[in-house]
Design a protein around this motif. Sequence first.
Motif, mmCIF file in Angstrom:
data_model
loop_
_atom_site.group_PDB
_atom_site.id
_atom_site.type_symbol
_atom_site.label_atom_id
_atom_site.label_comp_id
_atom_site.label_asym_id
_atom_site.label_seq_id
_atom_site.Cartn_x
_atom_site.Cartn_y
_atom_site.Cartn_z
ATOM 1 N N ALA A 165 0.827 -1.205 0.000
ATOM 2 C CA ALA A 165 0.000 0.000 0.000
ATOM 3 C C ALA A 165 0.860 1.253 0.000
ATOM 4 N N ALA A 166 0.356 2.284 -0.672
ATOM 5 C CA ALA A 166 0.962 3.610 -0.643
ATOM 6 C C ALA A 166 0.151 4.478 0.305
ATOM 7 N N CYS A 167 0.835 5.203 1.176
ATOM 8 C CA CYS A 167 0.164 5.957 2.245
ATOM 9 C C CYS A 167 0.640 7.404 2.262
ATOM 10 N N ASP A 168 -0.269 8.309 2.642
ATOM 11 C CA ASP A 168 0.115 9.716 2.733
ATOM 12 C C ASP A 168 0.577 10.051 4.147
ATOM 13 N N THR A 169 0.891 11.310 4.405
ATOM 14 C CA THR A 169 1.455 11.711 5.689
ATOM 15 C C THR A 169 0.474 11.597 6.841
ATOM 16 N N ASP A 170 -0.814 11.461 6.532
ATOM 17 C CA ASP A 170 -1.823 11.262 7.575
ATOM 18 C C ASP A 170 -2.136 9.786 7.801
ATOM 19 N N GLY A 171 -1.484 8.922 7.034
ATOM 20 C CA GLY A 171 -1.745 7.493 7.170
ATOM 21 C C GLY A 171 -2.893 6.986 6.330
ATOM 22 N N ARG A 172 -3.417 7.837 5.455
ATOM 23 C CA ARG A 172 -4.473 7.383 4.547
ATOM 24 C C ARG A 172 -3.860 6.531 3.445
ATOM 25 N N ILE A 173 -4.503 5.434 3.123
ATOM 26 C CA ILE A 173 -4.022 4.560 2.059
ATOM 27 C C ILE A 173 -4.578 5.071 0.733
ATOM 28 N N VAL A 174 -3.679 5.484 -0.155
ATOM 29 C CA VAL A 174 -4.106 6.084 -1.422
ATOM 30 C C VAL A 174 -4.099 5.068 -2.565
ATOM 31 N N ALA A 175 -3.435 3.946 -2.364
ATOM 32 C CA ALA A 175 -3.429 2.878 -3.371
ATOM 33 C C ALA A 175 -2.971 1.599 -2.699
ATOM 34 N N ALA A 176 -3.527 0.467 -3.122
ATOM 35 C CA ALA A 176 -3.135 -0.819 -2.547
ATOM 36 C C ALA A 176 -3.347 -1.916 -3.585
ATOM 37 N N TYR A 177 -2.423 -2.868 -3.595
ATOM 38 C CA TYR A 177 -2.495 -3.990 -4.529
ATOM 39 C C TYR A 177 -2.179 -5.277 -3.785
ATOM 40 N N GLU A 178 -2.777 -6.380 -4.260
ATOM 41 C CA GLU A 178 -2.611 -7.673 -3.613
ATOM 42 C C GLU A 178 -2.031 -8.701 -4.576
#
Length: 238
Positions: A120-133
């Motif tokens: 997962a890619a995360c922003d500075t607030d910890g929000r997940i902006v993209a994720a792959y499995e």
Amino acid sequence: MMMTPADLAPFAIGFMLTERLADTAADVIAVEPFEAEAGWIVRVALSARCRGRIHDRVRHRTSDTSCGLCGIAGLEQLRRPVTKVPPRPDTPVAAIFAALAALRDHQPLNAATGATHAAAACDTDGRIVAAYEDVGRHNALDKLVGALAMESRPLPAFLLVTSRLSFEMIDKALVAGVGMLVGVSAPTSLAIDQARAHGLTLLALARGDAILVANDPHGVFSEDLVAKEGLEPPTPGL
């Protein structure tokens, strides 16, 4: 490649980048996945200036899910160029815990099977902006690297993976150009060496109440900061 046959276009682009067969997503002219009788075939067209690299980076057998380095011709191929210097991460500890808490909601395939990894890619607030499995940890990360390269959005603050942190995971994070990689399992010694050699911030054994600082080249997660955030400092020598 033994992998989960989903998101094949971002995987192909990510694989081209992390294998150093391409420098940017623009070097991948076309990606054509199609289903065959026994699986999937992905045809990739590279720019003319990159095509000669295929012969230099040939693998001598089919790769699988166990190691992103399977099939390379020799150990000298571990020494691949790293052109991006990882930036200093600007992420509070609370953001990492927030991403860990939210990650399960971005793993529908794992919810159904209990047998896949996520990146997962995360922003500075910890929000997940993209994720792959994917069933393979390095395949999941290649999918994420490819997707990030295909988009024009700013780089994420950090990457989060649900696996151990082995050498190839560090290498792929360096190709992505992010400043920090966080994993829920342990790092290998070679992975730590690679992170130290290239200045990548590396956090391991990430849980809901503790994180092991494996490499902190910018002093972001010093004992003073960790104490300020209300966490126990990492045990020396681990």
